[in-house]
Design a protein around this motif. Sequence first.
Motif, PDB file in Angstrom:
ATOM      1  N   GLU A  44       5.144  -2.733  -7.302  1.00  0.00           N
ATOM      2  CA  GLU A  44       5.420  -1.626  -6.379  1.00  0.00           C
ATOM      3  C   GLU A  44       4.794  -1.891  -5.008  1.00  0.00           C
ATOM      4  O   GLU A  44       5.395  -1.588  -3.974  1.00  0.00           O
ATOM      5  N   ASN A  45       3.585  -2.430  -4.985  1.00  0.00           N
ATOM      6  CA  ASN A  45       2.928  -2.733  -3.710  1.00  0.00           C
ATOM      7  C   ASN A  45       3.673  -3.834  -2.959  1.00  0.00           C
ATOM      8  O   ASN A  45       3.868  -3.747  -1.748  1.00  0.00           O
ATOM      9  N   VAL A  46       4.061  -4.871  -3.684  1.00  0.00           N
ATOM     10  CA  VAL A  46       4.774  -5.981  -3.054  1.00  0.00           C
ATOM     11  C   VAL A  46       6.091  -5.477  -2.477  1.00  0.00           C
ATOM     12  O   VAL A  46       6.458  -5.816  -1.343  1.00  0.00           O
ATOM     13  N   ALA A  47       6.809  -4.643  -3.232  1.00  0.00           N
ATOM     14  CA  ALA A  47       8.088  -4.109  -2.750  1.00  0.00           C
ATOM     15  C   ALA A  47       7.874  -3.264  -1.499  1.00  0.00           C
ATOM     16  O   ALA A  47       8.642  -3.364  -0.531  1.00  0.00           O
ATOM     17  N   LYS A  48       6.842  -2.460  -1.499  1.00  0.00           N
ATOM     18  CA  LYS A  48       6.552  -1.596  -0.356  1.00  0.00           C
ATOM     19  C   LYS A  48       6.256  -2.443   0.890  1.00  0.00           C
ATOM     20  O   LYS A  48       6.826  -2.216   1.952  1.00  0.00           O
ATOM     21  N   MET A  49       5.373  -3.423   0.740  1.00  0.00           N
ATOM     22  CA  MET A  49       5.024  -4.278   1.878  1.00  0.00           C
ATOM     23  C   MET A  49       6.231  -5.092   2.336  1.00  0.00           C
ATOM     24  O   MET A  49       6.459  -5.245   3.542  1.00  0.00           O
ATOM     25  N   SER A  50       7.007  -5.623   1.394  1.00  0.00           N
ATOM     26  CA  SER A  50       8.200  -6.402   1.736  1.00  0.00           C
ATOM     27  C   SER A  50       9.180  -5.583   2.562  1.00  0.00           C
ATOM     28  O   SER A  50       9.890  -6.117   3.412  1.00  0.00           O
ATOM     29  N   ALA A  51       9.187  -4.277   2.315  1.00  0.00           N
ATOM     30  CA  ALA A  51      10.073  -3.372   3.058  1.00  0.00           C
ATOM     31  C   ALA A  51       9.461  -2.938   4.388  1.00  0.00           C
ATOM     32  O   ALA A  51      10.052  -2.128   5.097  1.00  0.00           O
ATOM     33  N   GLY A  52       8.264  -3.469   4.711  1.00  0.00           N
ATOM     34  CA  GLY A  52       7.634  -3.130   5.984  1.00  0.00           C
ATOM     35  C   GLY A  52       6.876  -1.815   5.959  1.00  0.00           C
ATOM     36  O   GLY A  52       6.570  -1.250   7.005  1.00  0.00           O
ATOM     37  N   ILE A  53       6.547  -1.336   4.763  1.00  0.00           N
ATOM     38  CA  ILE A  53       5.815  -0.069   4.615  1.00  0.00           C
ATOM     39  C   ILE A  53       4.352  -0.379   4.316  1.00  0.00           C
ATOM     40  O   ILE A  53       4.054  -1.038   3.314  1.00  0.00           O
ATOM     41  N   PRO A  54       3.433   0.082   5.172  1.00  0.00           N
ATOM     42  CA  PRO A  54       2.010  -0.178   4.925  1.00  0.00           C
ATOM     43  C   PRO A  54       1.531   0.498   3.644  1.00  0.00           C
ATOM     44  O   PRO A  54       1.993   1.584   3.298  1.00  0.00           O
ATOM     45  N   LEU A  55       0.610  -0.149   2.963  1.00  0.00           N
ATOM     46  CA  LEU A  55       0.011   0.453   1.783  1.00  0.00           C
ATOM     47  C   LEU A  55      -0.968   1.546   2.189  1.00  0.00           C
ATOM     48  O   LEU A  55      -1.638   1.454   3.217  1.00  0.00           O
ATOM     49  N   GLU A  56      -1.058   2.553   1.356  1.00  0.00           N
ATOM     50  CA  GLU A  56      -2.035   3.635   1.525  1.00  0.00           C
ATOM     51  C   GLU A  56      -3.244   3.310   0.641  1.00  0.00           C
ATOM     52  O   GLU A  56      -3.164   2.445  -0.241  1.00  0.00           O
ATOM     53  N   ASP A  57      -4.326   4.022   0.864  1.00  0.00           N
ATOM     54  CA  ASP A  57      -5.524   3.812   0.050  1.00  0.00           C
ATOM     55  C   ASP A  57      -5.206   3.927  -1.436  1.00  0.00           C
ATOM     56  O   ASP A  57      -5.686   3.135  -2.245  1.00  0.00           O
ATOM     57  N   GLU A  58      -4.404   4.919  -1.799  1.00  0.00           N
ATOM     58  CA  GLU A  58      -4.064   5.129  -3.211  1.00  0.00           C
ATOM     59  C   GLU A  58      -3.306   3.931  -3.785  1.00  0.00           C
ATOM     60  O   GLU A  58      -3.500   3.564  -4.940  1.00  0.00           O
TER      61      GLU A  58
END
Length: 177
Positions: A44-58
């Motif tokens: 899920e984190n990799v997909a989020k970052m790959s889409a250009g969405i920064p990770l949140e603390d959670e």
Amino acid sequence: MEQVTTKAWVVMGVSGCGKSEVGMRLAQALGAAFIEGDRFHPAENVAKMSAGIPLEDEDRRGWLGALRAEIVRAWEAGQAVVLSCSALKRAYRDVLRGKDGEVRFVHLHGDRSLIARRMAARHGHFMPLSLLDSQLRDLEPLQPDERGITLDVREPPERLVQQVLASARAARRPASG
């Protein structure tokens, strides 16, 4: 092989600063295990970052916990360890450090334009250049009470490793007086 007393080193900084390269070289110089922190991100984190969405603390909570567990696992096996991990915020470093204080940080710091050029030149990495500014905004430099060293990424990796080793030797020397 260099003899140092530190049980764990975390090579930290924004994406593209050279954490993996310096971390692997440092681990080799120390005869330590190397842990590539990016490999522990959930899908899920990799997909989020790959889409250009920064990770949140959670998003990072479980990832950081898994990395801390890997550090402890290496120690329980009697092995020193070097981890490459962004560790952008003090709170993230606190998780990695735990309560034992046997973790030292190597902050690879550099100019945005240099890091952006490095990121643009690499292929096959999930972290897009578009996230560099969010990482730079989140970055909290090492605080005076955190054990570590900040190094300039303009230096070649082998020189950075030598600087880390020199810092470790200096930290081991008894105070003269």
